[in-house]
Design an enzyme around this catalytic site. Sequence first.
Site, short mmCIF file in Angstrom:
data_model
loop_
_atom_site.label_atom_id
_atom_site.label_comp_id
_atom_site.label_asym_id
_atom_site.label_seq_id
_atom_site.Cartn_x
_atom_site.Cartn_y
_atom_site.Cartn_z
N CYS A 2 -17.64 7.12 1.56
CA CYS A 2 -16.61 8.15 1.39
C CYS A 2 -16.44 8.85 2.73
O CYS A 2 -17.41 9.36 3.30
CB CYS A 2 -17.05 9.14 0.32
SG CYS A 2 -15.95 10.58 0.17
N CYS A 59 -9.65 21.66 5.99
CA CYS A 59 -8.48 21.17 5.25
C CYS A 59 -7.49 22.32 5.11
O CYS A 59 -7.90 23.47 4.92
CB CYS A 59 -8.88 20.66 3.87
SG CYS A 59 -7.50 19.93 2.95
N CYS A 107 -12.16 23.95 -3.92
CA CYS A 107 -12.71 22.95 -2.99
C CYS A 107 -13.36 23.63 -1.79
O CYS A 107 -12.80 24.56 -1.20
CB CYS A 107 -11.57 22.03 -2.52
SG CYS A 107 -12.08 20.85 -1.26
N GLY A 138 -10.65 17.05 4.23
CA GLY A 138 -9.34 16.92 4.83
C GLY A 138 -8.29 16.33 3.91
O GLY A 138 -8.61 15.71 2.90
N GLU A 139 -7.03 16.56 4.26
CA GLU A 139 -5.93 15.95 3.52
C GLU A 139 -5.57 14.64 4.24
O GLU A 139 -5.00 14.66 5.34
CB GLU A 139 -4.74 16.91 3.42
CG GLU A 139 -3.45 16.26 2.93
CD GLU A 139 -3.61 15.34 1.71
OE1 GLU A 139 -4.43 15.62 0.81
OE2 GLU A 139 -2.92 14.31 1.69
N SER A 151 -7.10 9.07 -1.07
CA SER A 151 -6.84 10.18 -2.00
C SER A 151 -6.00 11.23 -1.30
O SER A 151 -6.27 11.62 -0.17
CB SER A 151 -8.18 10.78 -2.44
OG SER A 151 -7.97 11.84 -3.35
N SER A 203 -4.38 13.65 -6.33
CA SER A 203 -5.15 14.75 -6.93
C SER A 203 -4.22 15.64 -7.72
O SER A 203 -3.60 16.54 -7.17
CB SER A 203 -5.84 15.54 -5.81
OG SER A 203 -6.82 14.73 -5.20
N LEU A 204 -4.14 15.40 -8.99
CA LEU A 204 -3.19 16.12 -9.84
C LEU A 204 -3.78 17.45 -10.31
O LEU A 204 -3.20 18.50 -10.11
CB LEU A 204 -2.86 15.21 -11.03
CG LEU A 204 -1.55 15.46 -11.74
CD1 LEU A 204 -0.37 15.32 -10.81
CD2 LEU A 204 -1.42 14.46 -12.90
N HIS A 205 -4.90 17.38 -10.97
CA HIS A 205 -5.68 18.55 -11.42
C HIS A 205 -5.03 19.39 -12.49
O HIS A 205 -5.69 20.24 -13.11
CB HIS A 205 -6.09 19.45 -10.26
CG HIS A 205 -6.78 18.73 -9.14
ND1 HIS A 205 -7.63 17.67 -9.35
CD2 HIS A 205 -6.71 18.89 -7.79
CE1 HIS A 205 -8.07 17.23 -8.17
NE2 HIS A 205 -7.53 17.94 -7.23
N ASN A 229 -17.85 19.90 -9.32
CA ASN A 229 -19.14 20.08 -8.65
C ASN A 229 -19.21 21.51 -8.15
O ASN A 229 -18.42 21.89 -7.29
CB ASN A 229 -19.23 19.17 -7.42
CG ASN A 229 -19.46 17.73 -7.82
OD1 ASN A 229 -20.38 17.43 -8.56
ND2 ASN A 229 -18.60 16.85 -7.33
N1 SAH Z 1 -7.31 15.96 0.29
C1 SAH Z 1 -7.47 14.80 -0.51
C2 SAH Z 1 -8.80 14.11 -0.38
C3 SAH Z 1 -10.06 14.91 -0.32
S1 SAH Z 1 -10.83 15.54 -1.76
C4 SAH Z 1 -7.18 15.13 -1.94
O1 SAH Z 1 -6.87 16.27 -2.25
O2 SAH Z 1 -7.21 14.23 -2.76
C5 SAH Z 1 -11.17 14.23 -2.87
C6 SAH Z 1 -11.15 14.71 -4.32
O3 SAH Z 1 -12.26 15.61 -4.60
C7 SAH Z 1 -9.89 15.49 -4.64
O4 SAH Z 1 -9.41 15.08 -5.89
C8 SAH Z 1 -10.40 16.91 -4.70
O5 SAH Z 1 -9.57 17.74 -5.43
C9 SAH Z 1 -11.77 16.71 -5.31
N2 SAH Z 1 -12.66 17.87 -5.19
C10 SAH Z 1 -12.67 18.82 -4.23
N3 SAH Z 1 -13.63 19.74 -4.47
C11 SAH Z 1 -14.24 19.37 -5.60
C12 SAH Z 1 -15.32 19.91 -6.37
N4 SAH Z 1 -15.95 21.00 -5.99
N5 SAH Z 1 -15.68 19.25 -7.48
C13 SAH Z 1 -15.06 18.10 -7.86
N6 SAH Z 1 -14.06 17.55 -7.17
C14 SAH Z 1 -13.63 18.18 -6.07
#
Ligand code: SAH
Length: 349
Positions: free
Chosen positions: A104, A111, A118, A160-161, A192, A215-217, A291
């Site tokens: 990874c 970011c 995050c 990072g994005e 991602s 990353s929809l969330h 997490n």
């Molecule tokens: N910027 C990109 C890639 C980096 S993060 C993105 O947003 O996808 C990779 C994934 O981990 C993303 O889905 C992000 O939202 C998630 N993520 C970030 N912090 C987290 C946390 N504390 N617990 C679980 N997932 C998390």
Amino acid sequence: MLSTLLSTTPERLAEWMAERGFPRFHARQVFRWVFDRRAEDFGQMSDLPKALRGALAEEWKVFGSKIAHHSVAPDGTDKLLLECADGKRVECVLMAVEDRRTVCISTQVGCGMGCVFCASGLKGVERNLSKAEILEQVIRARNLLPIEERLTNLVVMGMGESLANLDNLIAALDWICSKDGLGFGQRRVTISTVGLPEKMRKLAGLDRQYHLAVSLHAAREEVRNELVPINERVGLSAVMDAADAYFQKTGRQVTFEYVMLRGINDGPEDSQALGRLLAKRKAHANLIPYNPVAGLPYERPSPEAIRDFVETVERYGVSVTVRKTKGREIDAACGQLRRRVEAIAPAGS
Ligand code: SAH
């Protein structure tokens, strides 16, 4: 200052050799040493002429970063904190699950997206990583594997994005995936993104086979606006249209990531909204139980709540998986190690 080997190309290194009177074919050899034989300095490249090794060492080094911290979790997950030439630190993680060996990697220092849960974005973005800095993470992590093992998967899910640094990322991935690199399959790479529609379309147009995860969330606009601030400017429908375009153009099914936060996006309305949003698409949902990040107020849902959520989404005919957490004991999740180490030993100290 010495240049980093991975910031150049085999062609440019061949040119450099020719200018100094060495045969060009040695350039390819040098990279074979790095990619196949795991050499980390020129002294190890025993079939190169000694004079060439000396000349290389005067102007080049294999890696530009150094390992600031290496930790191994009880489950075997390795985490590397790499310190770049300018002292900035980035992290990469190596995970072993059954036959898979997954690295990874990060694409930026910090970011700029500001997702509220995050760790990576807490201090904003400092800069993009270079092609070499991205490549180094892959090779450094791969070099931790026992010699008979190979990397099988690569996920761009570190700090990072990813798509905010699309050009350097693609340059690095294309090299990894070429026969001049690790010969890695593009289909084994997952990028991602927070969901930047224009960049998603640009990536779709590059005619690669990289797997895209968005990353929809949240599947409801107001909830996503809260969790993913950039959504206020972008909007869910633009993200979904770009994801659809990616699928149409590449034929590759898109994964939608969904970090589950207790009491915030884990209720029946949320699961139904997600089911409805994905039902009419050929898509996959990957639920990520949160997490915990020190200093942030969020919690992961209970196992029962996660199960109910999964069942509801599945009722819409959507395929769903729940991601297993790896490396929690060493803060391998999501930008946490850098913060802890910085609290103990700030960069440059
Ligand atoms: N910027 C990109 C890639 C980096 S993060 C993105 O947003 O996808 C990779 C994934 O981990 C993303 O889905 C992000 O939202 C998630 N993520 C970030 N912090 C987290 C946390 N504390 N617990 C679980 N997932 C998390």
